[in-house]
Design a protein around this motif. Structure first.
Motif, PDB file in Angstrom:
ATOM      1  N   ARG A 138       0.716  -1.168   0.038  1.00 28.87           N
ATOM      2  CA  ARG A 138       0.086  -0.025  -0.102  1.00 28.87           C
ATOM      3  C   ARG A 138       0.866   1.361  -0.052  1.00 28.87           C
ATOM      4  O   ARG A 138       0.347   2.211  -0.436  1.00 28.87           O
ATOM      5  CB  ARG A 138      -0.725   0.104   1.298  1.00 28.87           C
ATOM      6  N   ASP A 198       0.577   6.809  -0.569  1.00 26.86           N
ATOM      7  CA  ASP A 198      -0.453   6.049  -0.132  1.00 26.86           C
ATOM      8  C   ASP A 198      -1.117   5.628  -1.373  1.00 26.86           C
ATOM      9  O   ASP A 198      -1.810   6.383  -1.856  1.00 26.86           O
ATOM     10  CB  ASP A 198      -1.378   6.771   0.791  1.00 26.86           C
ATOM     11  N   ARG A 203      -3.947   3.896  -1.812  1.00 27.68           N
ATOM     12  CA  ARG A 203      -5.307   4.148  -1.878  1.00 27.68           C
ATOM     13  C   ARG A 203      -5.649   5.490  -2.031  1.00 27.68           C
ATOM     14  O   ARG A 203      -6.785   5.934  -2.630  1.00 27.68           O
ATOM     15  CB  ARG A 203      -5.860   3.494  -0.494  1.00 27.68           C
ATOM     16  N   ASP A 204      -5.147   6.673  -1.356  1.00 26.48           N
ATOM     17  CA  ASP A 204      -5.463   7.760  -1.467  1.00 26.48           C
ATOM     18  C   ASP A 204      -4.884   8.781  -2.449  1.00 26.48           C
ATOM     19  O   ASP A 204      -5.506   9.854  -2.648  1.00 26.48           O
ATOM     20  CB  ASP A 204      -4.992   8.547  -0.213  1.00 26.48           C
TER      21      ASP A 204
END
Length: 603
Positions: free
Chosen positions: A406, A428, A430-431
């Motif tokens: 991640r 990150d 995901r973000d």
């Protein structure tokens, strides 16, 4: 033999006599001739001058009027240089310094002092710089100093990009520029820099230099230019558009592309514009750990330098560098290279890392003054690159690790000159965001080698210290362990290096004046360095990674006997359970011929 050695008492006596004669000269005692340089008069002794200098011996033994004169005028050097040379003639020692070496060399040539010329040559070899290397090469040629000439030529090849970026290049003659860019062994990080140099040089005095541009353009390796740069910048530049000969060069390149599409076996013409420089090579070598030997692997499709390498799904990806946006994949199962999708922008001295089965190209530079903060990601399933959020700190040669599929951490990097960054950032997935993390309290002296062990990023500064960055609480800690510098080795610049399971592999690189073919493995379990077999040729600016390759592609005709150190290394690597069909190998990114050297900051 003992007969060849001077008795210590005789040597001591000789030194004392010579020093006394020097004192007599300085005090004007028992002198019988004077040397005049400008307004400065130097008393001297004819017998000492004739015994130590062929020029004065010939003068004093000739029938010329000067041989009987009490004064010898010297016009080819300065009083300061003459004082130093007289000391050399009397006691055999001289202080050569940057401010007097050229005058001393000129006088030594006139006075027929071969040994003194060699002393000057050695001094200049040890003090070559980007600013004066071209001039020193001229001096070497003028005074017949072959070793200095070769050393200066090689220095210029090795540091080509820095040399052509020097402001003094704008004052160079056409002949100097042409010779420089014609060198097939020049270490050119990006061929675009060659084009930009000849444009800047021409435009510096356009009315007088425009006529030379076609000949200079004829030495640009068009085949190594980025396609987008070629079409948008080169083709549309006024100096190219207004020159029929230059336009023909572009047509020549396009014809070669068309012919290669029709028949891939078609060979390029003999034009230098269609041949890559030898300074960047496409050779690939592997090191078989268990057998302590190197093996040749298939060549890359194109020569590269300033590139990066990473392992994704068992394949090695070579990304960017002198091939700008190009990306090549090595598949060990069939021992072959293939091209994959190009990156969106060219990147030199970039970094790559794999996270969540995707390949990330991070930072890099376009020139020595334009550093990148942009990042893009490659999806091997889609064979496609997509841009993502940019770092907050532009830099190249940053060190990267991925954690928990991640997060990506970027550590340190180069930002030009001696500016080594101590920044650390986290991405990150995901973000799609980058976060600046607390930097270390002191500047980094060099770019460290890094590796993720558990929750800690280990940063190794050879011979100095080991830092740990805790990714859980973002804190720094200095380890009690120190990875020692390689024993009896000078500092290496631009080696191929990679870390794996606490071990550090280093090969090739260069010292200040020499390309290296040696390699070493640091085994963390025993905290020792082990030397490995030498490479076939010295290498600098290569990259490497660890990957298993089927043994059929790396086996030797006669299996070598491992050396004692190699067997220790193999044991420490834990390779005994891999079997004969597959062996773990370190894959060097590209091999360099002697005389080629990389660019970039010191590592």
């Amino acid at each position: 033999s003992g007969e060849d050695k001077m008795d210590p008492l005789i040597a001591e006596h000789s030194v004392a006599v010579l020093d006394k004669l020097r004192q007599h000269r300085q005090n004007g005692l028992f002198t019988d001739v004077t040397i005049t340089v400008g307004k400065t008069v130097f008393p001297a002794h004819r017998n000492v001058l004739s015994a130590s200098c062929p020029y004065f011996e010939a003068l004093f033994s000739s029938q010329m009027s000067e041989s009987r004169s009490d004064n010898i005028p010297i016009t080819f050097t300065s009083p300061q240089a003459m004082e130093a040379i007289l000391d050399y003639l009397y006691i055999g020692r001289i202080e050569v310094a940057p401010d007097n070496v050229e005058e001393v060399l000129m006088a030594a040539d006139q006075l027929l002092l071969t040994n003194l010329k060699n002393i000057c040559s050695e001094f200049l070899q040890q003090n070559l710089t980007i600013k004066d290397c071209l001039y020193i090469k001229v001096l070497a040629d003028l005074y017949g100093l072959e070793e200095l000439f070769q050393r200066a030529s090689k220095f210029i090849q090795d540091y080509f990009d820095a040399v052509i970026c020097n402001d003094d290049m704008m004052l160079a003659s056409f002949e100097t520029i042409l010779e420089l860019i014609s060198d097939d062994k020049a270490r050119v990080l990006k061929e675009e820099s060659v084009f930009e140099t000849i444009v800047r040089w021409t435009e510096y005095d356009l009315s007088n230099r425009k006529e030379y541009f076609p000949k200079l353009m004829g030495q640009v390796r068009l085949v190594q230019l980025d396609e987008k740069y070629l079409l948008e910048t080169v083709q549309n530049h006024p100096l190219v558009k207004d020159c029929k000969e230059c336009r023909e060069y572009l047509y020549e390149l396009m014809r070669s592309y068309v012919m290669s599409e029709i028949d891939p076996k078609t060979e390029m013409s003999g034009s230098v514009r269609l041949k890559p420089r030898q300074g960047s090579l496409k050779t690939v070598n592997g090191f078989v750990i268990d057998e302590n030997r190197w093996v040749a692997l298939p060549d890359l499709p194109m020569p590269v330098f300033g590139h990066a390498i990473a392992l994704l799904d068992g394949c090695a990806y070579v990304v960017g560098g002198t091939c700008a946006r190009s990306v090549y994949k090595y598949d060990p199962l069939n021992n072959s290279w293939s091209s994959v999708a190009d990156m969106n922008i060219p990147r030199l001295l970039l970094s790559v890392v794999v996270c969540d089965r995707q390949l990330y190209a991070i930072g890099g530079c376009i020139s020595s003054e334009m550093f990148l903060d942009s990042v893009e990601v490659y999806d091997p399933q889609e064979d496609d690159w997509q841009p993502i959020a940019s770092m907050q700190t532009p830099r190249c040669l940053t060190q990267c690790v991925a954690r928990d599929e991640r997060h990506i951490y970027t550590v340190s990097g180069w930002r030009g000159g001696t500016n080594i960054s101590n920044a650390i950032e986290r991405y990150d997935l995901r973000d799609d965001t980058w976060s600046l993390l607390p930097p270390y309290e002191e500047p980094f002296p060099i770019i460290p080698h890094i590796m993720l062990l558990g929750n800690n990023i280990h940063m190794t500064f050879l011979g100095q210290k080991v830092l740990h960055f805790n990714t859980e609480d973002n804190t720094w800690k200095v380890s009690k362990e120190v990875v020692p510098a390689i024993p009896r080795e000078p500092a290496r610049r631009y080696p191929a290096a990679c870390m794996d399971s606490g071990d550090l592999f280093v090969c090739g690189g260069r010292t200040r004046d020499k390309l290296l073919d040696t390699g070493f493995l640091y085994v963390g379990a025993v905290k020792e360095w082990y030397s490995i077999a030498k490479m076939a040729k010295p290498t600098t600016g290569a990259v490497c990674t660890v990957t298993p390759i089927p043994y059929e592609f790396v086996k030797a005709a006669d299996a070598p006997k491992p050396t004692e150190k190699a067997s220790q290394t193999d044991s420490a690597e834990g390779k005994g359970d891999q079997g004969e069909e597959e062996t773990r190998e370190r894959d060097g990114g590209h091999e360099e011929e002697v005389g080629a050297v990389g660019g970039g900051p010191e590592q």
